[in-house]
Design an enzyme around this catalytic site. Structure first.
Site, mmCIF file in Angstrom:
data_model
loop_
_atom_site.group_PDB
_atom_site.id
_atom_site.type_symbol
_atom_site.label_atom_id
_atom_site.label_comp_id
_atom_site.label_asym_id
_atom_site.label_seq_id
_atom_site.Cartn_x
_atom_site.Cartn_y
_atom_site.Cartn_z
ATOM 1 N N GLY A 47 0.791 -1.214 0.000
ATOM 2 C CA GLY A 47 0.000 0.000 0.000
ATOM 3 C C GLY A 47 0.828 1.270 0.000
ATOM 4 O O GLY A 47 2.011 1.285 -0.365
ATOM 5 N N ARG A 292 -4.969 13.960 5.386
ATOM 6 C CA ARG A 292 -5.524 12.947 4.505
ATOM 7 C C ARG A 292 -6.952 12.647 4.931
ATOM 8 O O ARG A 292 -7.345 12.941 6.059
ATOM 9 C CB ARG A 292 -4.683 11.659 4.553
ATOM 10 C CG ARG A 292 -3.225 11.898 4.182
ATOM 11 C CD ARG A 292 -2.442 10.599 4.113
ATOM 12 N NE ARG A 292 -2.897 9.738 3.030
ATOM 13 C CZ ARG A 292 -2.488 9.843 1.779
ATOM 14 N NH1 ARG A 292 -1.622 10.783 1.425
ATOM 15 N NH2 ARG A 292 -2.942 9.016 0.851
ATOM 16 N N HIS A 467 24.716 1.277 30.171
ATOM 17 C CA HIS A 467 25.525 2.483 30.006
ATOM 18 C C HIS A 467 26.704 2.179 29.093
ATOM 19 O O HIS A 467 27.294 1.107 29.189
ATOM 20 C CB HIS A 467 26.041 2.953 31.372
ATOM 21 C CG HIS A 467 26.970 4.128 31.294
ATOM 22 N ND1 HIS A 467 26.515 5.412 31.064
ATOM 23 C CD2 HIS A 467 28.329 4.206 31.396
ATOM 24 C CE1 HIS A 467 27.552 6.233 31.039
ATOM 25 N NE2 HIS A 467 28.661 5.527 31.246
#
Length: 491
Positions: A47, A292, A467
């Site tokens: 799509g 849209r 970290h």
């Protein structure tokens, strides 16, 4: 097989109209659950998102990021001579990425036993879906049509760009996002009408490639749906980078000017501000990115007995429409204009159709990710939404400037902002996470998980973060919220 006025009708457990991120995901899950699935798509699998939206734009974001890094390489002790954009190669790589992913989807459909019907689907009043194969119109008549009937039907037809009803909107070089992606070169001057997600992402991309970018936004801030503190920080970052953003302005007209560019005549965009004072912006290309609207492609909701609202097709919390057995997912229902929301709705609809126990829509927050420089992401309530809903919150913040990894990356600009309930019975529960800075679109999922499972800010602070990582900023913001910041001075 059956027969009626349509001739031979193929019988399926599920027919899906539209193979975007909602439709194709629904097809895969339905096949996994043992359903016989017919998937109808008039274009390519994936799509808008895969072919002309999420993926191609992020491929361009990566190219822009590499260019920006190359231009500041000496900061890292690396010499790169003559770094410049090769736009045809950017476009070619973008298409290579898209084509590879489309091919992968085609393989997924085959491996899951999903039957794909390429062509234009039309839903008839009785629920039968007629498919005219792509390219077959006028080449042989009715025998080329295929009729499909499913025990269940999913409408996943997506959305289409909204257009501005103003003079000059049809001039050459005035484009929507599809038109901007079709450009074969970088415009010298780009005016973007609309400062939402699409507008700010393209602003970052084309500014990095060398365009002079101006954004014109009707509402008072960029990214109007974002937390306003984050929006202000993005506006400041854009201003420092050289992107001009005018907010609170109404575009009145686009006027052609004398001369010629590769994109048609030069254009002048006329606007007025909140005090009705006129202004203009000069452009070679104008991008209209004002939102849209649902695309009811291939069906008439009224004819099918499906109720619609201003937002889109009305659905319940399992994505079922007002016509039993018919579901609507993704942009067509107007709940959330995001690809990952469409995918989640597809899974929900299929599992409900299969009779499985489901969690109703709204159980998990839907994150928003904006791939600007710097990135912006959020999930849950904004500070303004919490105030409007009367929900007292406490707020914790952590600045990227106090984060070791951000300095290592050379990007110490940004902030993490956490909102948590301030009163019993759910005191401390995380209700919002908002981030601007490097890695924001990945870090946001800590907040999604926290809100999905009802975690508190204290529990988020207790989770050990590696970290040196960017994710430490989320843990540090949680520490700040409970009043015990480690790497920031206490107020």
């Amino acid at each position: 097989m059956g027969a009626n006025a349509h001739g031979t009708v193929q019988e399926w457990d599920l027919v899906i109209l539209g193979a975007g991120p909602g439709g194709y995901v629904a097809a895969i899950r339905a096949a996994q659950l043992g359903m016989r699935v017919a998937l109808v798509e008039k274009d390519r699998l994936g799509g808008l998102c895969l072919n002309r939206g999420c993926i191609p734009t992020k491929a361009m974001v990566k190219s822009a990021e590499v260019l920006l890094t190359a231009k500041k390489a000496e900061t890292f002790g690396v010499r790169v001579e003559g770094a410049a954009v090769d736009f045809p190669r950017v476009v070619a790589r973008r298409q290579e990425v898209v084509d590879g992913l489309v091919h992968g989807l085609e393989q997924l459909m085959r491996s899951n036993g999903v039957q794909v019907f390429p062509g234009h689907g039309a839903v008839l009043r009785d629920g039968t879906v007629e498919v005219m194969p792509a390219g077959a119109a006028g080449s042989g008549g009715e025998q080329e049509r295929v009729a499909l009937r499913g025990r269940r039907l999913i409408l996943a037809t997506g959305s289409q760009a909204a257009h501005l009803p103003i003079p000059g909107a049809d001039l050459p070089g005035v484009v929507d996002s599809d038109g901007l992606l079709a450009l074969d070169r970088v415009p010298e001057r780009l005016v973007i009408i609309g400062g939402g997600i699409v507008g700010v992402e393209f602003a970052s991309i084309f500014h990095a490639f060398g365009s002079k970018v101006t954004i014109l936004e009707l509402l008072p801030s960029l990214l109007p749906v974002a937390d306003q503190e984050i929006s202000r920080r993005l506006a400041t970052s854009f201003r420092r980078a050289g992107i001009e953003a005018r907010t609170g302005v109404r575009v009145e007209a686009i006027e052609a000017q004398p001369g010629q560019t590769p994109f048609g005549p030069p254009k002048q965009v006329h606007f007025t501000d909140g005090q009705d004072r006129p202004g203009t912006a000069e452009a070679d290309v104008v991008l209209v990115a004002v939102g849209r609207r649902p695309a009811y492609t291939g069906f008439d909701p009224g004819e099918l007995g499906i109720e619609v609202t201003r937002a889109g097709i009305k659905v319940d919390d399992t994505m079922q429409t007002t016509r039993p057995g018919v579901y609507a997912i993704g942009d067509v229902n107007g709940l959330s204009p995001l690809a990952h929301a469409a995918s989640a709705q597809g899974l929900l609809a299929v599992e409900h159709a299969a009779g499985r126990k489901v969690r109703p829509w709204g159980t998990s927050p839907v994150p928003s990710a904006v791939f600007t420089f710097p990135e912006v992401a959020w999930a849950g309530l904004t500070e303004e939404a919490a105030q409007a809903a009367g929900i007292p919150v406490r707020i914790g913040r952590f600045l990227y400037g106090a984060l070791g990894r951000a300095h290592v990356e050379g990007e110490p600009e940004g902030v993490v902002k956490i909102l948590a309930r301030a009163e019993p019975p759910d005191e401390g529960e995380v209700v919002g996470l908002h981030i601007i800075g490097r890695g924001a679109c990945e870090l946001i999922h800590e907040g999604v998980l926290a809100m999905r499972f009802g975690a508190t800010a204290e529990e988020l602070a207790e989770a050990i973060h590696a970290h040196p990582t960017l994710s430490e900023a989320v843990g540090e913001a949680a520490h700040a919220l409970v009043g015990l910041p480690i790497h920031m001075a206490r107020r």
